[in-house]
Design an enzyme around this catalytic site. Structure first.
Site, mmCIF file in Angstrom:
data_model
loop_
_atom_site.group_PDB
_atom_site.id
_atom_site.type_symbol
_atom_site.label_atom_id
_atom_site.label_comp_id
_atom_site.label_asym_id
_atom_site.label_seq_id
_atom_site.Cartn_x
_atom_site.Cartn_y
_atom_site.Cartn_z
ATOM 1 N N ILE A 52 0.692 -1.191 0.064
ATOM 2 C CA ILE A 52 -0.002 -0.072 0.029
ATOM 3 C C ILE A 52 0.728 1.270 0.029
ATOM 4 O O ILE A 52 0.602 2.280 -0.679
ATOM 5 C CB ILE A 52 -0.904 -0.227 1.190
ATOM 6 N N PHE A 70 -9.122 -4.299 2.848
ATOM 7 C CA PHE A 70 -8.877 -5.755 3.601
ATOM 8 C C PHE A 70 -7.345 -6.160 3.851
ATOM 9 O O PHE A 70 -7.298 -6.662 4.880
ATOM 10 C CB PHE A 70 -9.615 -6.813 2.716
ATOM 11 N N ALA A 72 -4.318 -6.571 5.539
ATOM 12 C CA ALA A 72 -4.056 -6.552 6.795
ATOM 13 C C ALA A 72 -3.235 -7.778 7.410
ATOM 14 O O ALA A 72 -3.452 -8.778 6.888
ATOM 15 C CB ALA A 72 -5.243 -6.204 7.759
ATOM 16 N N TYR A 138 -3.718 -7.148 17.703
ATOM 17 C CA TYR A 138 -4.349 -7.334 16.540
ATOM 18 C C TYR A 138 -5.787 -6.616 16.628
ATOM 19 O O TYR A 138 -5.908 -5.388 15.795
ATOM 20 C CB TYR A 138 -4.801 -8.732 16.049
ATOM 21 N N LYS A 142 -6.622 -2.598 14.753
ATOM 22 C CA LYS A 142 -8.084 -2.533 14.080
ATOM 23 C C LYS A 142 -8.786 -1.070 14.808
ATOM 24 O O LYS A 142 -9.535 -0.405 14.332
ATOM 25 C CB LYS A 142 -8.950 -3.531 14.029
ATOM 26 N N PHE A 166 -17.433 -10.915 12.911
ATOM 27 C CA PHE A 166 -17.435 -11.912 13.849
ATOM 28 C C PHE A 166 -16.728 -13.078 13.227
ATOM 29 O O PHE A 166 -15.739 -12.945 12.485
ATOM 30 C CB PHE A 166 -18.808 -11.922 14.585
ATOM 31 N N GLY A 278 -5.850 -14.762 25.079
ATOM 32 C CA GLY A 278 -6.485 -13.510 24.379
ATOM 33 C C GLY A 278 -7.844 -14.248 23.923
ATOM 34 O O GLY A 278 -8.676 -13.312 23.362
#
Ligand code: UDP
Length: 331
Positions: A52, A70, A72, A138, A142, A166, A278
């Site tokens: 990017i 998207f 990532a 993570y 976001k 989800f 986590g």
């Protein structure tokens, strides 16, 4: 519309790119192929291979109307071990993308956010108003991008939409999940059914849930993709809109494995394992806002159908038949 899809060689990005083409949009995919696959980019998309930071300006120069972002890094355990990769690869790259959008006067963006921004929720199903308290780097990366989008919408007048996914699963024809290092439950269980693994580890059976294993809200990738097209139309200049996307029903790890047994006909051996760091006990979405504001409603809420589509994508029936024939031949 002309849409730039970053990460369009990956699982969800490729399904969305395919649905955009079917809806009559023109699509350019920008992907560095670090985890995606060139052959996953739908025929009919223009393709730019690269990062990017280096390529966004060129990719946006040609009359792009909107970006779907998207690209990532998305592996929670990796983010715990190497958080710097997530701050740079997710936050840093997205800030560069927003800057390039500003320079090119591209004013709409739909962003892949995640339920991981909520951490361990106080309220289930989780509404968008729930506190943002990510439990791993993570989710934190976001959440930081979501915050940046709010500011960019306010200050620079872009229309931004964050979609908080989800547990995405299933496949859309030839577009499905193909991670080199697989960490997600359903593909791992299907690898057992395909004879590629001996068993599946169940991470923790002592959670405060009905059968002690974690509960998640599984959503079909095609339903998820269709929400992106509605979000594109629903973006409004100067606003950052946030939507949870799930079916509103939770399934435990044991229930998922049982459905996979039914779909594949394989016994799927399980081995108990320690909790995975986590992991919240329960993550189930309230998608009332997406239903109300976007007119979205999932068309494939059945876990059996989600698993069956993933199984078909992996060539499950043919491979299981071949394994059966080999086993039969040896007996
Ligand atoms: N899980 C498991 N064994 C595996 C992979 C996942 O028990 O081999 C559990 C995991 O601990 C979580 C649930 O399955 O409770 C869903 O995990 P996944 O990685 O698919 O998605 P996540 O909810 O972490 O985004």
């Amino acid at each position: 519309m002309k849409v730039l899809v970053t990460g369009g060689a990956g699982y969800i990005g490729s399904v969305v790119a395919a649905r955009l083409l079917e809806a009559g949009h023109r699509v350019t995919v920008l992907d560095n192929l670090s985890t995606g696959h060139r052959d996953a980019v739908p025929d009919g998309c223009a393709f730019i291979e690269g990062d990017i930071r280096e390529q966004a300006a060129a990719a946006l120069s040609d009359g792009v109307d909107a970006v779907m972002h998207f690209a990532a890094k998305s592996v929670v355990p990796e983010s715990v071990a190497r958080p710097e990769l997530y701050w740079s690869g997710n936050v840093g790259a997205t800030l560069a993308l927003l800057e390039a959008m500003r320079a090119a006067d591209v004013r709409r963006i739909v962003f892949s956010s995640t339920a991981a921004v909520y951490g361990e929720p106080e309220q289930v199903p989780i509404p968008e108003e729930a506190p943002v308290r990510p439990g791993n780097p993570y989710g934190a990366s976001k959440a930081a991008i979501d915050a940046a989008l709010t500011e960019h919408a306010r200050m620079h007048g872009i229309g931004a939409v964050s979609l908080r996914y989800f547990n995405v699963a299933g496949a859309y024809g030839r577009f499905g999940e193909r991670h080199t290092t697989e960490t997600h439950l359903i593909p791992i269980v299907l690898q057992v059914a395909l004879g590629e693994r001996a068993s599946v580890a169940v991470y923790g059976a002592d959670y405060a849930t009905p059968d002690g294993t974690c509960v998640r809200d599984y959503i079909h990738v095609r339903d998820l993709a269709d929400a992106h097209l509605l979000a594109l139309d629903g973006s409004a200049p100067g606003e950052h809109r946030v939507f949870n996307l799930g079916n509103g029903t939770g399934f435990s790890v044991r229930e998922v494995i049982e459905v996979c047994r039914e779909v594949t006909g394989h016994p799927i051996p399980v081995v108990p394992a320690k909790r995975r760091p986590g992991d919240p006990a329960v993550l189930v979405a309230s998608s009332a806002r997406a239903r109300h504001d976007l007119g979205w409603s999932p068309q494939r809420p059945s876990l059996r159908e989600i698993v069956a589509d993933a199984w078909a994508f992996h060539g499950g029936e043919q491979q299981a038949a071949a394994l059966g024939a080999r086993a039969g031949g040896a007996a």
